[in-house]
Each structure stands twice: as C-alpha cells, then as structure tokens.
Design a protein around this motif. Sequence first.
Motif, PDB file in Angstrom:
ATOM      1  N   LEU A 186       0.842  -1.205   0.000  1.00  0.00           N
ATOM      2  CA  LEU A 186       0.000   0.000   0.000  1.00  0.00           C
ATOM      3  C   LEU A 186       0.873   1.250   0.000  1.00  0.00           C
ATOM      4  O   LEU A 186       0.633   2.191  -0.777  1.00  0.00           O
ATOM      5  N   VAL A 542      -3.402  -4.325  -2.096  1.00  0.00           N
ATOM      6  CA  VAL A 542      -2.893  -2.957  -2.122  1.00  0.00           C
ATOM      7  C   VAL A 542      -3.780  -2.000  -1.332  1.00  0.00           C
ATOM      8  O   VAL A 542      -3.331  -0.925  -0.912  1.00  0.00           O
ATOM      9  N   ASN A 543      -5.034  -2.382  -1.091  1.00  0.00           N
ATOM     10  CA  ASN A 543      -5.957  -1.550  -0.310  1.00  0.00           C
ATOM     11  C   ASN A 543      -6.016  -1.976   1.155  1.00  0.00           C
ATOM     12  O   ASN A 543      -6.877  -1.524   1.893  1.00  0.00           O
ATOM     13  N   ASP A 544      -5.096  -2.846   1.547  1.00  0.00           N
ATOM     14  CA  ASP A 544      -4.974  -3.343   2.921  1.00  0.00           C
ATOM     15  C   ASP A 544      -6.128  -4.257   3.330  1.00  0.00           C
ATOM     16  O   ASP A 544      -6.410  -4.408   4.519  1.00  0.00           O
TER      17      ASP A 544
END
Length: 558
Positions: A186, A542-544
């Motif tokens: 991220l 990638v957006n956690d």
Amino acid sequence: MQNSVMYLFVTFALFIFLTSCKSVNPYVKYNYFNGATFINDTLNISTELFGDIKYHPIKRKEIKMKIRGIKELKCKDLLVYGTTYISPYYDLLLFYNTQNKQITDSVKTTVLLKDTLKNRILIKKSLDNKNVFLYLKSVKTQKTNVPLILDAENIISNVRFDTLAKSQLTYANIFNEHKDIDNYLLVKNKFETAPIKSTDRSDWDKFQYLATVLSHDASNKELKALLDDFEVKRRAYFQPKIDSLMAIEEGITLGESAVIQKLKELSKNEQIFMLNENHWYPNHRILATKLLAPLKENGYTYLAIEALSQGQDSLLISDKNTKIEGAKNYPTKNTGYYTREPYFGNYIREALRLGYKLIGYEYEGVGDREVVQANNIKKILDNDSNAKIVVYAGLDHIYEDSSGRGRRMASYFKEFTGINPLTVDQTHLFGNAKSELALFNIDLFEGDKKLNTNVDYLLINDINSSLDAVFDEETMADFSIVEKELNTYLNEEILVSVFYKEEYAKYKSASVPILNKIINITSKQIDLRLPIGEYYLKIRDVNDNTILLKEIIVDNLQ
C-alpha cells in the motif's frame, strides 16, 4: 394486453435502474489520498476528509440505491465513496460535475438537503462551472445529527478548486503519514502514484523514502533496481582502485568466513566495536547478525542500537522468565521504525538469544544529536567501566574525526571517554571484489576524495539478502500454499507476511514478521522458503484488505 404492457414497463424501469450508473466517473482514477487529504490531480480539486474513513470500490447498484430520489446526484459523477468506522457512523459520497446553468466567479456553498428524519445532509459547493456535492448519511441510529452536520460543514469548507494541496504534497509528507502502516505494498503504491512534479530534489526524496519502504521486502525487484541505479556511478568510480588493490592483496580480507574471523581478531582487545548500516540495505543487518556470536565470544555483552525507540530497550530482555511487565525477547512494532524490517527484527532476536543487553542511544530531539548519542553510549561505561560494547549505527555517525558535515558521534565519544573505538564502514564502498564480503584497511584509500576515511576499515557487503543467508541450511525448507482466494488477484500484486506463531498470537498486527514478500500473482499457488517452524501467514492487497490469515507449519516433509 395490460399485463404485457405492465411487464414491459417494469422491465424497462428495471433496466434504467440498473444501467443508469453504468458510466463510472473517468476521473476516479486520478483520486489520491494521503491520510485525510484528498486530491484529484486532473480536476484540481481537494479537501480534507477524516482519517477514520474506509473507502470502497464504486459499485453501480449499491450507489444507485444510496442516492435514490436525490435528483442532484448522478452515479456517473461519483468520485469518492467511503464509510466511517468510528462514531459518528455514516456513508460519505463526493460527487463532481460541470453542469452549472449560471457560471459564478466566486465560491458558493448551498445546503440542498438537511433531513433530520433520515439523518442525512447534502451540500453543494461551486466555482465557475465546477460543482462538488457532498452527501453524508448515517448508517447507524444516532441520538443526534449534530456530529454529522458538523463533519459535513468541515469537509465542504475545505473543498478547494485549485492546486494548493497538490503543491504542498511532498514525499516526506507521504512517508510520515504512512510510517506506522505495515502494508508496504500500500505504501509503495502511495509513492508511485503521488501527483508530485519530478525535480532533482523530489526525485532524490522519492528514491530515499521508496527504498526505505521497499527494504522491508529484501528480495524486491524494484528495490534492487533502485539500489543498482544508486550504486552504478559509485561502482564505476571505485572499481579500478579495487582491481588494483586486489592484485596486490595486502590489507585486504576476502570471503565471508575470513572477514568475520578477521573482525573477531581485530575486536578481541578492543572495548568498543562500531558498525554502521544504510537503512535501505537489509544485507547490512545480516552481516551484523553474523558478527554477534563471534563478538560475544570476545566478551562483548552490550549492544547499543541507534534505531531503538525511546524506552524500548528496557523491554527487550533475554531472560524469558523476567517479571518486568511488557518485557519480551523479540521486537514488536513499538521497538522502532527500522527494527520492523524482518532482518533487523532477526538481528534483535539473535542478540537477545545470545544474552546481549540492548541499549537504545538515539537522542530525543533536544541538543546536538551527535553529542547526545555519544553521551548516551558513555553512560553504559559510567555504570560498567569494563563493559565491552557493540554499537550499531546509521551511516556517518561512526566517523572518528570531523567530516565535511561536522563532527559525528564517534568523534565525540572518543573525546568524552578517551577510548578509540574499532570502526567498520559497510555503507560507502561499492565494487566487485569477487566475494560476498571484502574488508579493506582504510590506509589503502587514504586521500580518496569520494570517501570519508575517518574509520578503521571499509567493507564491501554483497551478501544476498535471504533467509538462507541467516539460518543454517538444515533448518530451512521449501513451503508452498494453494489458496483459491488468490484467483481473484491474478496479475495483481499482493503482500505476503510471515510471523512467528508465538509472537503473532500475542501481538497480532504489532508483530515484526520474519519475511515480507510482494508477489505478482500468476496462479493460486505461492512458494516460499522458510526456517522449519510454526507461523502465521498473512496475505493483503494494495488496499490493505486481508485476503488470508492462517497458521502454517513448515517442515522438511513437503
């Protein structure tokens, strides 16, 4: 006939309902969030939101239901959709269009809807032909709508139709905003997509911060590319000198075992051994780890680490039976920033296993940093005059005399204690010595204008950063896992983190992993190489979002 007409009408209405949001705002891809700051680089709009908002992908059906009956809002205009995860709880939707009938040359704010029954508010802010619509609606029963209204007024008041927020954004801002986030995929994405103009200064800043972030995955190809680019001119400059010295061989020690043995011999009769690191290079920590046992055999019992946060040294205890509250024999997220990197974490674990007493010596922001560091190390000797101390420092702090940037910690330490430390610099010399480790007597580079020679030895560290370089071969094993959830992420990057079972069970997300690995998914199988043992495996996007969290056992039976 009437039934047929009614059926056609309902079908047509349903079609309109489902397709009216078909066109997603093309400007969504230019959204950028840095903490609470929202910027759309292309539209030149920005605002300050709140840090307690979880942002969602825009799904047409869901959005259509949320804005049903509000004529001013269109799905195709939606820029941002999120939900707060602490009170007050509400959905936040931010829309943008250029449909003003009357163009104004001044900013105008209008409350279009304030519904106390359904606890929702819609505010419009306009300049020229640009309109921003902010729609907040409670998602839980609230005793009052005042917090909702105050949040809406705060957000809309910060909406700007200019580039000020973009011009104020720096890579330092981004790094500091995400310093406590352990999803390095991220954070990497935040650096790579930041709307910051490329200049010599900004490019250098981006390199330093991005290399620091990517160092948490020591095998990362992007990290290697960054470091190769950083080293290329330095290697070209030093290589002729290294080649000529290699031909003579005097004053040079080559090979991992030979260099470690040489440093053991050199440090035997010394009271202070200082080694530095560059924070982008995990292999510097691997060498530091390999030196712990030989130095312990030479009587070194203290390990002073610059990277330890204030007060954390007292909680890092080698004795598992200690009664000190919060004490542990491994690092956690609170131990320090750089110590969260897996190989630094392993360095601390190994030091505690060997019985070292860890000391943090970084200054606390008051006074001259170099002086304070030197005095903090001196305090160890004040309490134990015969102490033998390993000092693990950052970059130039081990310079023993004044450099072009002034005096450093080691210089002050010599003055304050009268002790001449053995100093080894592994951060400034680059080149191919045809060996993973090469140790050079500093006299060989006397007068070199590209090097600060205020140390005793220079070292080229080309150790491959892998767990195989840390753990004995017989304790390592290949491990594969097949998870159908990974099919959703084909051709996308995910972050794999592996934690010791005991540590993660107690400290969860505050644990320091033994391995981080950013992987581009090409199948539902992931292959790793780990020490034999029990772990928690955590996979995030990638957006956690957590894709997978499970216990695993690594053995040599696979």
